[in-house]
Design an enzyme around this catalytic site. Structure first.
Site, PDB file in Angstrom:
ATOM      1  NE  ARG A 103      -8.329  86.971  57.496  1.00  0.00           N
ATOM      2  CZ  ARG A 103      -7.446  87.167  58.487  1.00  0.00           C
ATOM      3  NH1 ARG A 103      -7.797  87.895  59.547  1.00  0.00           N
ATOM      4  NH2 ARG A 103      -6.247  86.645  58.439  1.00  0.00           N
ATOM      5  CG  HIS A 130      -4.589  81.578  58.070  1.00  0.00           C
ATOM      6  ND1 HIS A 130      -4.425  82.452  57.008  1.00  0.00           N
ATOM      7  CD2 HIS A 130      -4.357  82.328  59.192  1.00  0.00           C
ATOM      8  CE1 HIS A 130      -4.129  83.660  57.468  1.00  0.00           C
ATOM      9  NE2 HIS A 130      -4.079  83.618  58.780  1.00  0.00           N
ATOM     10  CD  GLN A 133       0.147  83.127  60.365  1.00  0.00           C
ATOM     11  OE1 GLN A 133      -0.468  84.175  60.292  1.00  0.00           O
ATOM     12  NE2 GLN A 133       1.405  83.081  60.765  1.00  0.00           N
ATOM     13  CG  ASP A 225      -4.851  79.957  66.112  1.00  0.00           C
ATOM     14  OD1 ASP A 225      -4.685  81.155  66.445  1.00  0.00           O
ATOM     15  OD2 ASP A 225      -5.657  79.604  65.217  1.00  0.00           O
ATOM     16  CB  CYS A 266      -1.006  82.444  63.364  1.00  0.00           C
ATOM     17  SG  CYS A 266      -2.648  82.242  64.058  1.00  0.00           S
ATOM     18  NE  ARG A 294       0.594  85.997  56.998  1.00  0.00           N
ATOM     19  CZ  ARG A 294      -0.676  86.227  57.348  1.00  0.00           C
ATOM     20  NH1 ARG A 294      -1.016  86.218  58.621  1.00  0.00           N
ATOM     21  NH2 ARG A 294      -1.620  86.402  56.448  1.00  0.00           N
TER      22      ARG A 294
END
Ligand code: CP
Ligand code: NVA
Length: 308
Positions: A103, A130, A133, A225, A266, A294
């Site tokens: 990340r 991402h 996700q 988001d 998310c 996830r």
């Protein structure tokens, strides 16, 4: 699947559908107590240059449940902090571990790592995308509506900031072909290169605009988001909140969606900013299933990339 997952476009439609199938089995069988030691003896290194709760935990628990091991490397305690290049770091790490999750900020950093090594590099979020996700989010859609509906006519709406999540949703729609409607405030559109590709190609199933009500109308999934992503904390201002206010996912907006619509986010969420608590905790929300997924989806991904 190529060895790396830097964006969703690194996965084919067939591979994504296989991930959903395997994640479904892993979820059901893990809950029933069946072990899957498919990555025994394998190690995943995880580099985090931004905070994380879900990504860190779900990958670490996933490796453990698959019989492997995960090592967390905080950038502040690694030599990346002192300027060692991403390429050299990846070359060295590939002598010890079987895969790297990272990340970080710039997409180019994960590209540099992928070009320097043959072990799988997994993008655990960059400013640009991402993928883990959105693969999970698609799996959550399939759990609720079935794969046929997603691929046939399942309109997905994304309202809010044109950030890494919006970009990955566009990439997913390019690979899978489902109808996607994105609405962002002016000046907060998704990645310019992606927009250019949509305009240049015949991608009429993807619409990018500034009208949240039009985007949400008849959608089976309403997705949002945070308005302030990691690294943009200085932008959390009263003016920005006011500018983004029409894009809040609230009861009135949800009334325009399909009556069976589900809501995704998310996480982490900023309650009463991009989404109200009423919607987040309401009957249409699948947000906490999504967070759980996830684990299951990424275990399927880890197997696809590392079980050789
Ligand atoms: N959604 C997500 O990636 O969460 P974290 O930032 O907690 O990893
Ligand atoms: N767009 C958000 C996603 C967090 C998981 C961010 O980059 O902070």
């Amino acid at each position: 699947m190529g060895r790396h997952v830097l964006t969703i476009e690194d996965c084919s439609r067939k591979e994504i559908l296989a991930l959903f199938e395997r994640a479904t089995v892993l979820k059901r069988e893990t809950r029933a107590g069946k072990p899957h030691l498919t990555l025994a003896g394998k190690t995943l290194a995880m580099i985090f240059e931004k905070p994380s709760t879900r990504t860190r935990l779900s990958f670490e628990v996933g490796m453990f449940q698959l019989g492997g091991h995960a090592i967390h490397l905080a950038s502040s305690t690694s030599q990346l902090e002192r300027g060692e290049t991403y390429s050299d770091t990846a070359r060295v790490m590939s002598r010890y571990v079987d895969g790297i999750l990272i990340r970080t900020f710039h997409q180019q950093s994960v590209v540099d790592m992928a070009q320097a090594t043959t072990i799988p590099i997994i993008n655990g979020l960059t400013d640009r995308s991402h993928p883990c996700q959105v693969l999970t989010d698609l799996f959550t859609v399939v759990e609720n509506f079935g794969v046929e509906r997603l691929l046939r006519d399942g309109k997905i709406a994304y309202v809010g900031d044109g950030n890494n999540m919006a970009n990955s949703w566009i990439e997913a729609a390019l690979v899978l072909g489902f109808p996607l409607a994105i609405a962002t405030p002016q000046g907060y559109e998704p990645d310019a290169e992606l927009l250019q590709r949509i305009t240049a190609g015949s991608h009429r199933h993807i619409s990018i605009g500034h009208d949240p009500q039009a985007a949400v109308r008849d959608a089976i999934v309403v997705n949002t988001d945070t308005w302030v992503s990691m690294g943009q904390e200085g932008e959390r201002t009263a003016q920005k909140k006011e500018y983004f206010a029409p894009f809040q996912v609230n009861r009135a907006l949800m009334q325009l969606a399909h009556r069976e619509a589900i809501v995704l986010h998310c996480l982490p969420a900023h309650r009463e900013e991009e989404i109200t608590s009423e919607v987040m905790d309401g009957p249409q929300s699948r947000i906490f299933d999504q967070a759980e997924n996830r684990l299951h989806l990424q275990k399927a991904l880890l197997e696809q990339l590392m079980a050789r």
